[in-house]
Design a protein around this motif. Structure first.
Motif, short mmCIF file in Angstrom:
data_model
loop_
_atom_site.label_atom_id
_atom_site.label_comp_id
_atom_site.label_asym_id
_atom_site.label_seq_id
_atom_site.Cartn_x
_atom_site.Cartn_y
_atom_site.Cartn_z
N VAL A 1 16.02 -3.81 -2.71
CA VAL A 1 15.09 -3.49 -1.63
C VAL A 1 15.14 -4.49 -0.48
O VAL A 1 14.11 -4.98 0.00
CB VAL A 1 13.63 -3.31 -2.13
CG1 VAL A 1 12.78 -2.60 -1.07
CG2 VAL A 1 13.58 -2.50 -3.40
N GLU B 1 8.66 -19.49 -2.92
CA GLU B 1 7.57 -18.53 -2.68
C GLU B 1 8.12 -17.10 -2.69
O GLU B 1 7.55 -16.21 -3.33
CB GLU B 1 6.93 -18.81 -1.31
CG GLU B 1 6.14 -20.11 -1.27
CD GLU B 1 5.80 -20.57 0.15
OE1 GLU B 1 5.02 -21.52 0.28
OE2 GLU B 1 6.32 -19.98 1.14
N GLY B 2 9.23 -16.89 -1.98
CA GLY B 2 9.80 -15.54 -1.91
C GLY B 2 10.26 -15.05 -3.27
O GLY B 2 10.08 -13.88 -3.61
N VAL C 1 7.27 -13.98 -5.51
CA VAL C 1 6.65 -12.68 -5.18
C VAL C 1 7.59 -11.53 -5.54
O VAL C 1 7.15 -10.49 -6.02
CB VAL C 1 6.21 -12.67 -3.71
CG1 VAL C 1 5.71 -11.30 -3.32
CG2 VAL C 1 5.11 -13.71 -3.50
N MET C 2 8.88 -11.74 -5.35
CA MET C 2 9.82 -10.71 -5.78
C MET C 2 9.69 -10.52 -7.31
O MET C 2 9.72 -9.40 -7.82
CB MET C 2 11.24 -11.14 -5.41
CG MET C 2 12.22 -10.00 -5.37
SD MET C 2 13.77 -10.60 -4.62
CE MET C 2 14.74 -9.11 -4.76
N GLU D 1 7.67 -2.71 -10.23
CA GLU D 1 8.96 -2.12 -9.86
C GLU D 1 9.71 -1.55 -11.06
O GLU D 1 9.86 -2.20 -12.09
CB GLU D 1 9.83 -3.18 -9.18
CG GLU D 1 9.25 -3.65 -7.86
CD GLU D 1 10.12 -4.67 -7.18
OE1 GLU D 1 11.36 -4.59 -7.31
OE2 GLU D 1 9.57 -5.57 -6.52
N LEU E 1 9.95 3.92 -1.02
CA LEU E 1 9.01 2.81 -1.14
C LEU E 1 7.60 3.22 -1.55
O LEU E 1 6.78 2.37 -1.85
CB LEU E 1 8.96 2.04 0.19
CG LEU E 1 10.25 1.27 0.53
CD1 LEU E 1 10.25 0.81 1.97
CD2 LEU E 1 10.42 0.09 -0.43
N VAL E 2 7.32 4.53 -1.57
CA VAL E 2 6.00 4.96 -2.01
C VAL E 2 5.93 4.91 -3.54
O VAL E 2 4.98 4.41 -4.12
CB VAL E 2 5.67 6.38 -1.50
CG1 VAL E 2 4.39 6.89 -2.14
CG2 VAL E 2 5.54 6.37 0.01
N TYR F 1 8.44 3.54 -5.54
CA TYR F 1 9.00 2.29 -6.05
C TYR F 1 8.26 1.20 -5.28
O TYR F 1 8.55 0.94 -4.12
CB TYR F 1 10.51 2.20 -5.79
CG TYR F 1 11.13 0.96 -6.39
CD1 TYR F 1 11.81 1.02 -7.60
CD2 TYR F 1 11.01 -0.27 -5.76
CE1 TYR F 1 12.35 -0.12 -8.17
CE2 TYR F 1 11.54 -1.41 -6.32
CZ TYR F 1 12.21 -1.34 -7.52
OH TYR F 1 12.74 -2.47 -8.08
N ILE G 1 6.93 -2.30 -4.08
CA ILE G 1 7.17 -3.75 -4.05
C ILE G 1 5.87 -4.43 -3.58
O ILE G 1 5.01 -3.78 -2.99
CB ILE G 1 8.37 -4.12 -3.14
CG1 ILE G 1 8.07 -3.86 -1.66
CG2 ILE G 1 9.63 -3.37 -3.56
CD1 ILE G 1 9.09 -4.47 -0.71
N PRO G 2 5.72 -5.71 -3.85
CA PRO G 2 4.46 -6.38 -3.50
C PRO G 2 4.17 -6.34 -2.00
O PRO G 2 5.09 -6.38 -1.18
CB PRO G 2 4.69 -7.83 -3.95
CG PRO G 2 5.73 -7.74 -5.01
CD PRO G 2 6.62 -6.60 -4.59
N THR G 3 2.89 -6.25 -1.66
CA THR G 3 2.47 -6.32 -0.26
C THR G 3 1.64 -7.58 -0.06
O THR G 3 1.25 -8.24 -1.03
CB THR G 3 1.61 -5.10 0.14
OG1 THR G 3 0.38 -5.17 -0.59
CG2 THR G 3 2.31 -3.80 -0.18
N LEU G 4 1.37 -7.86 1.20
CA LEU G 4 0.69 -9.12 1.55
C LEU G 4 -0.63 -9.30 0.81
O LEU G 4 -0.94 -10.38 0.32
CB LEU G 4 0.47 -9.16 3.07
CG LEU G 4 -0.04 -10.45 3.67
CD1 LEU G 4 0.61 -10.69 5.03
CD2 LEU G 4 -1.53 -10.45 3.83
N ALA G 5 -1.41 -8.23 0.72
CA ALA G 5 -2.77 -8.38 0.20
C ALA G 5 -2.80 -8.76 -1.28
O ALA G 5 -3.80 -9.29 -1.76
CB ALA G 5 -3.56 -7.10 0.43
N VAL H 1 -0.73 -10.87 -2.86
CA VAL H 1 -0.07 -12.15 -3.16
C VAL H 1 -1.11 -13.25 -3.38
O VAL H 1 -1.98 -13.46 -2.56
CB VAL H 1 0.91 -12.52 -2.03
CG1 VAL H 1 1.38 -13.95 -2.18
CG2 VAL H 1 2.07 -11.56 -2.02
#
Ligand code: FES
Ligand code: FES
Lengths: 157, 731
Positions: free
Chosen positions: B169, B627-628, B631-632, B640, B655-656, B658, B660-664, B666
Motif C-alpha cells: 500500500v 514511528e512509520g 504504525v504500519m 490488514e 482501501l475501503v 483493506y 490501513i491505519p489513519t491519523l486518528a 495512532v
C-alpha cells in the motif's frame, strides 16, 4: 446552477469547453494544466492525495468532474503554497519532517488549509484530527504530521 | 525558525517533486493491462481485433512477443504473458496503449479472452477443499539432542498460529514511462526501489544485453518492498516498441492490490520443550503460501524461518519450512518479509511459556536472549547485539505503565531481530566543488530519507561539512555507479560504506594538499564558497582544486562496498537453502491496549520502542523510520488482510475493505535507541528501515493476552476475530 464554461485555478481562468463531460478534475489539473502537485493515489476517494480547494473547501478531485466546478475558484498546492497561510503550513510540514516519500503531503497541506479556513486555528485538536482521517499516509505513522498540523495551527494564529 | 532536516522537505510539501506517476513525454500513449478473467485455466484464444479497431490503439498479446522481443529471454520461467496457462486471477495476459487514458481502458475491455477453467488451489489450509497445493520449496535444519530434550522436558507447549496476507500500500501506484530511442536503447523511467535490479530483470525477461537498457528511477511515493523488482516496465517497453511512441503505464489502485507482490498467509506450528524454567528445545513447522511463485524462487522460507525461533538461545532445534504453490499472485517482499508474522508467533509463544511458568515475560526473554558472541540456531556467531538492553528498558517501561492500569487494559512486550543487507554491493562518487559537495549515486530516494539524508550525514561526519552544502545526486543506470537498490534496510549500512570510503579518501587528499593531518580537516562555509579549515586557518576550496578539476565537476573520489556474507554451520542443514545474516539488529517494544471484552476491539493507548540501531547517524530520520514502521505494524496487527474467495479472487482490492491505519487511531509513540552495539555500517550504524515493523503484531498480541489472559493466535486481530476467539475460549 450556473453553467459558466470557465473555472479559475490559482487565479487563472480555465476554459472548460474542450473538456469532456466525463473528465475528472484531477485529470484536468494534472494532464491538461500540468499541475502535478495534486497527486493521484487511489482515484476512488479513499486516500486524500488528490485534495484541492474549491471555493476554499477541500474536495477530492478524483471524485469531482471538471464541469462540476464551473464558475468556481479552484486552488491547488501550487497556488496555496504561494499564499501566506499556505506557505506557513508548507513550512510547518518541512520543519517537522512530516514528509517521508511525500506523496501524501500536498493532500494533507490542502486538507489542513481548508480546516483552518473553516474553523480557525483555535478549535478542538481531537476534532481537528478526526477531520484529517480521510488523508492516508503510509510512511510517517502520522506522528510528524500531527506535530506539523499543530505547528501550522500556531503559525497561522 | 526553520530546521528542516531533509533537503527534500520543502519541495515535497509544495508538491514540486516529480514522482513516477507525474512523468509525461511528448506524444506519449497511455498503457493499460488486460487481466486474466479467471484464476487458473488454459487460454484458448485472445482476440485483439476489437481493441485494435479503436483509433490509435496498439494492442499486444502472447503471439506478438516473438516479433517484439529483440532477443531470446534468458528467463523463460518468467514470461511476459502466459502463453498457455493462467496462474492467478488478474495475471496480465495482454496490454494496450492508446492516445488517452479512457481509450486505453476501453481498449483493454474490448479484448476478448476465451479460457477453459481448471480448479484453483486457493488455500494452504488443510481444511480447504479443492486440489492439494504443490510443494515448491522445502527447508529443513536440525541441531542438538532434540528427542532427548523433548523426552525429559518438564512440559512441552505446542501451538499453531495463522498469519495474514498484507499489501505494501505505497500511496503512489507503480508507474513507468518507456521509449525506444533512435540508437536502439530501451529507456524506461520508473518509480522503483532498484533501477539496477529492474535493468537486470528486463535483460533476462526481454533478452536484451544490459548496456542496451537504461533505467532511470524517479522519486518514489513509497515502496515497502513492492517496488523492488520489475512489474510494469516490461509491458511499457514492449508497448513502446510496438507503437513506436513513448508509453506511460501506471497501475490503477485496484491493480496495485491484484498484482502487487505482497505477503501471503502462513501457518506456524511451534513446539517448545521446557526444563528448569528454560527452553531446551524447539520444533517449528512453517507452511507458507507462496502464491504462484515459481519453484525454487522461494527465498522467503529459508530466510524467514529463523524468525520463528527468535533471537534466543535454544540448545536443540528442528526447523522445517514448506513453501506451497497456490493460485494467488506470486509472493513478494513486504517490509521485513514475513518477519513480523514469524515474530508474532514466536513472541506470543514466549509470553505463553512465561505465563505457564508464572515468570515475568521480559525476564524470561532475557534468560534466553542472544548476547554478542552467542551462536544462532544455525551456529552463526552473533555480532554486537543490544537486544538484552532493549528488553531491560522495555521491561522497566512496562512496570511503570502497570502502576496505574485501568480494567480491561493490558501491557505487552514484544521483541524482534533483523539482519540488514549490508552484504549487497554499492558504489558512489564524490565531487568536491568550490561551493558544494556532490554525492553521485544510483539509488532513488523512496521516502525513508536514507539516501537524501543518510548518505549526506555520512559525508557530514567525515568532512565536517554543513548539510546544506551537500547535494545527493541520483543518476540513471547508464551514468550512475552501480548499486543494488533499496531493500534489506541496506542503504546506509552498505551504500553508506561506499560513501564513507570516498569521503575518507577525499579527506586524505585534502590533507595531502594542505599538508595537514587528516583528522584536522574540516570543510566550512566561507560566504558563498567552501573552505578547508585546519586548526582555525581556512583556505578556499577553489585555491586547493586544480583548474582542470574545477572545470570537470570537482575533485573526485570513488568508494565501493561489497560486503562479505556471514556463515553458519552447514552441517545443521538437512535440506534446502538457508541464508546467513550479515548484521544483527534488535528491538523491544511495549504497548498498552484497551480491550473491549464484548466487541473484541483493541485500542492502542500508548506505545514505546527501544531499538539497537548501532550508531544512530541522524536521530530525527531514524526516529521517523521507527514511528512509520510501528504504525504500519499496527495495520498488520489489527486490520490488514487480503481475503480471497474459494475461486481465488481477491475480495478486497481497495482501501475501503483493506484498512490501513489513519491519523486518528495512532497512539502516542516514544522512540528510544540503545547505543553501544556497533554494526557494519558507517561509524557502526545498522539498518533501520525494516526492524521497526517486526515486533509490533507480537507486542499488541501480548498486550491482549495481558488484558484478558488469553493470547490471540491469528492475524489480524480484528474485533470480530478476537470476540470469537475469546468467546470460544470461555466456553
Ligand atoms: S486519489 Fe482521490 S482520494 Fe485517492
Ligand atoms: S510520506 Fe509517504 S505516504 Fe505520507
Amino acid at each position: 446552477m450556473t453553467t459558466a464554461p470557465f473555472f479559475t485555478v490559482n487565479g487563472t481562468s480555465v476554459d472548460l469547453s474542450p473538456v469532456p463531460g466525463s473528465e475528472r478534475l484531477l485529470d484536468t489539473l494534472r494532464w491538461r494544466l500540468g499541475l502535478k502537485g495534486t497527486k493521484e493515489g487511489c482515484r476512488t476517494g479513499d486516500c486524500g492525495a488528490c485534495t484541492v480547494l474549491v471555493d476554499r473547501a477541500s474536495v477530492l478531485s478524483c471524485l469531482t468532474l471538471a464541469h462540476e466546478v464551473a464558475g468556481s475558484e479552484v486552488t491547488t498546492i501550487e497556488g496555496l503554497a504561494a499564499e501566506d497561510v499556505g506557505a506557513r503550513i508548507v513550512q510547518s510540514f518541512a520543519d517537522e519532517g512530516a514528509s517521508q516519500c511525500g506523496y501524501c503531503t500536498p493532500g494533507f497541506v490542502m486538507a489542513l488549509a481548508s480546516l483552518l479556513h473553516e474553523r480557525g486555528a483555535a478549535g478542538d485538536l481531537a476534532e481537528f484530527e478526526e477531520d484529517l482521517q480521510g488523508n492516508l499516509c503510509r510512511c510517517t505513522g502520522y506522528v510528524s504530521i500531527r506535530r506539523a498540523s499543530q505547528r501550522a495551527r500556531e503559525a497561522v494564529r | 525558525m526553520s530546521y528542516a532536516v531533509r533537503s527534500d522537505a520543502l519541495a515535497k510539501a509544495r508538491g514540486a517533486v516529480p514522482y513516477g506517476t507525474d512523468i509525461e513525454s511528448p506524444g506519449m500513449l497511455w498503457g493499460a493491462l488486460v487481466l486474466a478473467p479467471i484464476t487458473h485455466g488454459t487460454i484458448r484464444s485472445i482476440d485483439l481485433t476489437a481493441a485494435r479497431a479503436i483509433p490509435g490503439v496498439t494492442a499486444i498479446g502472447p503471439e506478438d512477443l516473438p516479433r517484439l522481443l529483440p532477443g531470446v529471454p534468458t528467463d523463460p520461467e518468467r514470461p511476459i504473458f502466459p502463453s498457455k496457462t493462467i496462474q492467478y486471477h488478474a495475471q496480465p495476459i495482454a496490454a494496450v496503449a492508446a492516445p488517452t487514458f479512457g481509450a486505453a481502458r476501453r481498449a483493454a475491455q474490448a479484448v476478448k479472452v476465451e479460457t477453459r477453467e481448471h480448479p484453483a488451489v486457493e488455500s494452504i489450509d488443510e481444511a480447504a477443499t479443492g486440489p492439494e497445493p504443490e510443494v515448491i520449496g522445502h527447508v529443513h535444519a536440525r541441531y542438538g539432542d532434540l528427542d532427548g530434550v523433548f523426552r525429559t522436558a518438564d512440559f512441552v507447549l505446542t501451538e499453531t498460529y495463522r498469519t495474514n496476507a498484507v499489501s505494501q500500500v505505497a500511496l503512489e501506484p507503480h508507474a513507468a514511462i518507456a521509449e525506444i530511442r533512435d540508437d536502439g536503447t530501451w529507456f524506461v523511467r520508473t518509480s522503483t526501489q532498484s533501477p539496477f535490479g529492474v535493468r537486470e530483470d528486463l535483460a533476462a525477461m526481454l533478452g536484451i544485453p544490459e548496456p542496451q537498457i537504461v533505467v532511470e528511477g524517479t522519486w518514489v511515493g513509497g515502496g515497502f518492498g513492492g517496488k523492488g523488482s520489475s512489474l510494469v516496465e516490461p509491458y511499457a517497453l514492449l508497448l513502446a516498441r510496438a507503437s513506436g511512441r513513448p508509453v506511460r503505464l501506471a497501475l490503477t489502485y485496484r491493480e496495485e492490490f491484484l498484482l502487487g507482490r505482497s505477503t501471503l498467509p502462513s501457518l506456524i506450528r511451534l513446539s517448545s520443550a521446557v526444563r528448569g524454567g528454560t527452553i531446551v528445545g524447539r520444533r517449528v513447522l512453517w507452511k507458507v503460501d507462496a502464491g504462484s511463485s515459481l519453484p525454487g524462487r522461494d527465498f522467503a522460507t529459508g530466510y524467514g524461518i529463523g524468525f520463528t525461533v527468535g533471537p534466543y538461545r535454544v540448545p536443540a532445534i528442528e526447523l522445517e519450512g514448506i513453501a506451497l504453490r497456490t493460485h494467488k499472485p506470486p509472493l513478494g517482499p513486504h517490509r521485513a518479509p514475513l518477519a513480523p508474522q514469524c515474530a508474532f508467533a514466536a513472541e506470543s509463544h514466549m509470553d505463553h511459556l512465561a505465563q505457564r511458568l508464572g515468570v515475568d515475560s521480559v525476564e524470561f526473554r532475557r534468560r534466553h536472549v542472544w548476547l554478542s558472541g552467542d551462536a544462532t540456531h544455525l551456529g552463526q556467531t552473533v555480532g554486537p547485539f543490544g537486544l538484552s538492553e532493549c528488553l531491560a528498558e522495555a521491561g522497566a517501561r512496562a512496570r511503570k505503565w502497570r502502576e496505574r492500569l485501568p480494567e480491561n487494559h493490558g501491557i505487552g512486550v514484544g521483541a524482534g531481530f533483523w539482519s540488514t543487507g549490508t552484504g549487497a554491493g554499492g558504489e558512489a562518487r564524490l565531487f568536491l566543488q568550490p561551493e558544494r559537495l556532490r554525492i553521485v549515486q544510483g539509488e532513488p530516494e523512496i521516502g525513508s530519507g536514507s539516501v537524501i539524508r543518510g548518505l549526506a550525514a555520512v559525508v557530514e561526519v567525515v568532512l565536517g561539512i554543513p548539510r546544506e552544502r551537500i547535494e545527493v545526486d541520483y543518476r540513471d543506470t547508464a551514468t550512475a555507479p552501480f548499486d543494488s537498490g533499496v531493500w534489506g534496510s541496506r542503504t546506509l549500512g552498505a551504500l553508506g560504506q561506499a560513501v564513507e570510503k570516498a569521503a575518507r579518501e577525499l579527506r586524505a587528499e585534502l590533507a595531502k594538499r594542505t599538508d595537514a593531518p587528516e583528522g584536522a580537516i574540516r570543510l566550512t562555509v566561507q560566504g558563498p564558497e567552501l573552505a578547508v579549515e585546519v586548526d582555525g586557518v581556512s583556505r578556499p576550496v577553489r585555491e586547493i582544486l586544480r583548474r582542470d578539476e574545477i572545470e570537470n565537476g570537482g575533485l573526485t573520489t570513488y568508494g565501493t562496498h561489497y560486503g562479505a556474507a556471514g556463515s553458519f554451520d552447514a552441517l545443521r542443514v538437512l535440506d534446502g537453502t538457508f541464508y546467513p545474516y550479515t548484521d544483527f539488529t534488535g528491538a523491544a517494544h511495549v504497548a498498552e491496549v484497551a480491550l473491549d471484552p464484548e466487541l473484541g476491539t483493541v485500542h492502542v493507548v500508548r506505545y514505546a520502542a527501544f531499538h539497537d540501531a548501532g550508531r544512530v547517524v541522524d536521530f530525527e530520520t531514524a526516529k521517523a523510520q521507527v514511528e512509520g514502521g510501528i504504525v504500519m505494524g499496527l495495520g498488520t496487527a489489527l486490520t490488514e488482510e487480503g481475503l480471497w474467495s474459494p475461486e481465488g479472487v481477491l475480495q478486497n482490492p481497495g482501501l475501503v475493505d483493506y484498512r490501513i491505519p489513519t491519523l486518528a487511531e495512532v497512539p502516542p509513540i516514544e522512540v528510544h535507541f540503545v547505543e553501544g552495539f556497533l554494526g557494519a555500517g558507517p561509524f557502526g550504524a545498522k539498518g533501520l528501515g525494516e526492524p521497526p515493523i517486526i515486533p509490533v503484531p507480537a507486542t499488541i498480541a501480548n498486550a491482549v493476552r495481558d488484558a484478558c489472559g488469553e493470547g490471540p493466535t491469528e492475524l489480524p486481530m480484528t474485533g470480530e476475530r478476537l470476540a470469537r476467539h475469546l468467546k470460544l475460549l470461555r466456553t
